[in-house]
Every structure is written in C-alpha cells, then in structure tokens.
Motif scaffolding. Structure first.
Motif, PDB file in Angstrom:
ATOM      1  N   GLU A 191      -0.529   2.303 -28.075  1.00  0.00           N
ATOM      2  CA  GLU A 191      -0.549   0.943 -28.615  1.00  0.00           C
ATOM      3  C   GLU A 191      -1.544   0.083 -27.853  1.00  0.00           C
ATOM      4  O   GLU A 191      -2.254  -0.740 -28.451  1.00  0.00           O
ATOM      5  N   ASP A 195      -4.767  -1.715 -29.595  1.00  0.00           N
ATOM      6  CA  ASP A 195      -4.953  -3.162 -29.433  1.00  0.00           C
ATOM      7  C   ASP A 195      -6.333  -3.460 -28.867  1.00  0.00           C
ATOM      8  O   ASP A 195      -7.015  -4.401 -29.316  1.00  0.00           O
ATOM      9  N   ASN A 198      -8.947  -2.919 -31.656  1.00  0.00           N
ATOM     10  CA  ASN A 198      -8.944  -4.008 -32.641  1.00  0.00           C
ATOM     11  C   ASN A 198      -9.513  -5.301 -32.071  1.00  0.00           C
ATOM     12  O   ASN A 198     -10.118  -6.093 -32.800  1.00  0.00           O
ATOM     13  N   SER A 199      -9.338  -5.517 -30.774  1.00  0.00           N
ATOM     14  CA  SER A 199      -9.836  -6.755 -30.156  1.00  0.00           C
ATOM     15  C   SER A 199     -11.283  -6.641 -29.706  1.00  0.00           C
ATOM     16  O   SER A 199     -11.887  -7.639 -29.290  1.00  0.00           O
ATOM     17  N   SER A 219      -3.087  -0.562 -38.830  1.00  0.00           N
ATOM     18  CA  SER A 219      -3.982  -1.654 -38.448  1.00  0.00           C
ATOM     19  C   SER A 219      -4.444  -2.435 -39.673  1.00  0.00           C
ATOM     20  O   SER A 219      -4.517  -1.909 -40.786  1.00  0.00           O
TER      21      SER A 219
END
Length: 295
Positions: A191, A195, A198-199, A219
């Motif tokens: 996870e 994260d 995605n960031s 996502s």
C-alpha cells in the motif's frame, strides 16, 4: 486324481478367491477418501480449517474480503463443511505456527516447489509485474533492461527476485526499497508503494502479479500492469500457485486436487474479478472469456 492333488487344487482355488476379494477391497478403499482416513489427517473432518493472514489483501483478511477467502468459501460449499480460520501474519514461522502445529489444514495460496509444506496441483500461474501510470511513457515497457527505465525511481520489495535483475540493469541506485518482512496487522509495504506511485514519489513499481493487478485496479484512475514474462536472465519471475497441506496428508491433497480440477472455471472467475493477472502455459494472458482454460 489323488487326495493330495485335490487338496492342492482346493488350496490354489481358495488363495485365488482370497486374492480377488482382497484386491476388490483394496481398490474400493483406494477409490474412496474414507472419513476415517480424513479424520486422521484433518483437525476436524467436518470443518474446512484454513491457515490465513488477517490483513494481507488481495489474498485474505479477517473480514473475508480476499480472493483466498472467496476460494475457501467455494471449497467449503463444495465439501459441505463449515469454514473456519486460523489467522497469523504471513511472515517467518507462518507455516510452523499454523499448518505445522495442526491448527488448520490448508494454506490457500502456496508456490509450487516450496518445501515448507506439500503443494497441491496449481490452480493459477502468474508472474511479477511492472506497474506504471497510464501515459507515463512506461506503459509498454516489457523488461527491466528497457533503456526507458534508466534513471527512474522504481519501487521494489527488498529481497524479491526482480531486485536481482534491477541490480544487473543498473536500476538500484535510484530505486526505493520497501521492507519484505513486516507485521501485516500494522503495516503494508505494498500500500505504501502504490501510494508513492500515485503521488509521483516513484515512477514505477515492481510487484508480485496478484498484488500488482489488485491494487492497480483499485487505483483511480487504474494503473497499467505489464507482466514481466520476457526476462532473459536472472531468477524466476513466473510461478505456479497451488495450496499447501502437511506432507503426510495424502487423502486430503487428493481431495483438494479434485476440487481444483472440477472448479477451475469458477476459480479463474474469482481471480479475474480481483484483477489477478493469469497466465497460460504459453505465457499468454487468460481473459474472462477464456475461463475454462487451466493454468
């Protein structure tokens, strides 16, 4: 014919009849998994007792939300058994504390060739994968030797097979490692990696296929997954996954093998619903339209 000859013929006949009867009984016993056999092998023959991680999606969790939970529900229904779990974090000591201690009878996902337990026939085949954002320019990268990965920040679970290929390809200098051995009840390397992807903290991620497919699908927008099936060297990336039982549990293993064979289309549908990328023996993806194929 003398009395001795008659007695000899009678003895031969009796031996033949006895052998026939013994053979029939042996064949009958071999063709059936008797309750007495399973009662010796299983913790409770009336209960499907599953060894599982309490917080390890997409595989399992205590809420029964993982695909291994769904497979256990399917098998329990087919066996007409109650379903119960022995939960323990899937880290060092997992097999010893659960299956090895007779607290449960089956690990729902077990790699073929692992010697910690006896594996059933495999029910799916998949590989490690590269995950990237759509439109990132890394969507169609198929090997870790691709020049487009040079200088990129790539997430990798430390100690997993692709780390070796990344090192050979010169990708480790900018890589971001995530710990392999964690207590999944309080932490999740996967996870954290997703994260970061995605960031924008990392450009791509290398993950075990089931995790890659599941989290990419979750996502928003979905991430792009490429199975790494074209690596020309280094450790194995593609694995067959079956179920794990104790080495002595032969009847139980045979029963699970039959369940896998008889329910492969439904097994594939459950896996595909979770986004798990499946491969056939030619390393071609198994689609939802081809769920009758065996891995």
């Amino acid at each position: 014919m003398t009395n001795t000859a008659r007695l000899g013929c009678l003895l031969v006949s009796l031996l033949a009849v006895t052998a026939l009867l013994v053979g029939r009984e042996a064949a009958r016993a071999q063709s059936n998994d008797s309750n007495s056999d399973l009662s010796i092998e299983l913790v409770d023959p009336k209960v499907l007792r599953v060894c599982a991680d309490p917080r390890n999606l997409p595989f399992s969790n205590e809420k029964g939300e993982g695909f291994e939970n769904k497979l256990a529900e399917l098998f329990a229904a087919k066996l007409q058994k109650k379903l119960d779990y022995m939960y323990f974090p899937e880290a060092i000591g997992f097999v010893r504390v659960t299956l090895g201690s007779h607290r449960c009878d089956v690990i729902m996902g077990f790699p073929q060739g692992d010697e910690l337990a006896q594996g059933t026939n495999p029910y799916y085949r998949t590989s490690y994968a590269l995950i990237a954002k759509p439109g990132s320019g890394l969507d169609d990268v198929e090997t870790l030797e691709d020049a487009r990965l040079k200088g990129k920040h790539i997430g990798i679970i430390a100690g997993t097979p692709p780390a070796t290929n990344m090192a050979v390809a010169g990708l480790m200098a900018n890589a971001k490692p995530y710990p392999l051995m964690i207590d999944t009840r309080v932490d999740s390397s996967v996870e954290a990696m997703i994260d970061d992807l995605n960031s924008g903290q990392i450009d791509a991620a290398v993950l075990w296929g089931p995790m890659a497919g599941f989290y990419a699908k979750k996502s928003n927008p979905p991430l792009h997954v490429t199975l790494l099936v074209k690596e020309a060297s280094g450790p194995q990336f593609i694995y067959r996954i079956g179920m794990g039982v104790r080495p002595a549990d032969q009847n139980w293993k045979r029963q699970l093998n039959r369940l896998i064979q008889e329910n492969q289309p439904e097994i594939n549908r459950i896996l595909l619903d979770f986004g798990i990328p499946l491969l056939d023996e030619n390393n071609q993806p198994i689609s939802a339209e081809a769920t009758t194929k065996s891995p």
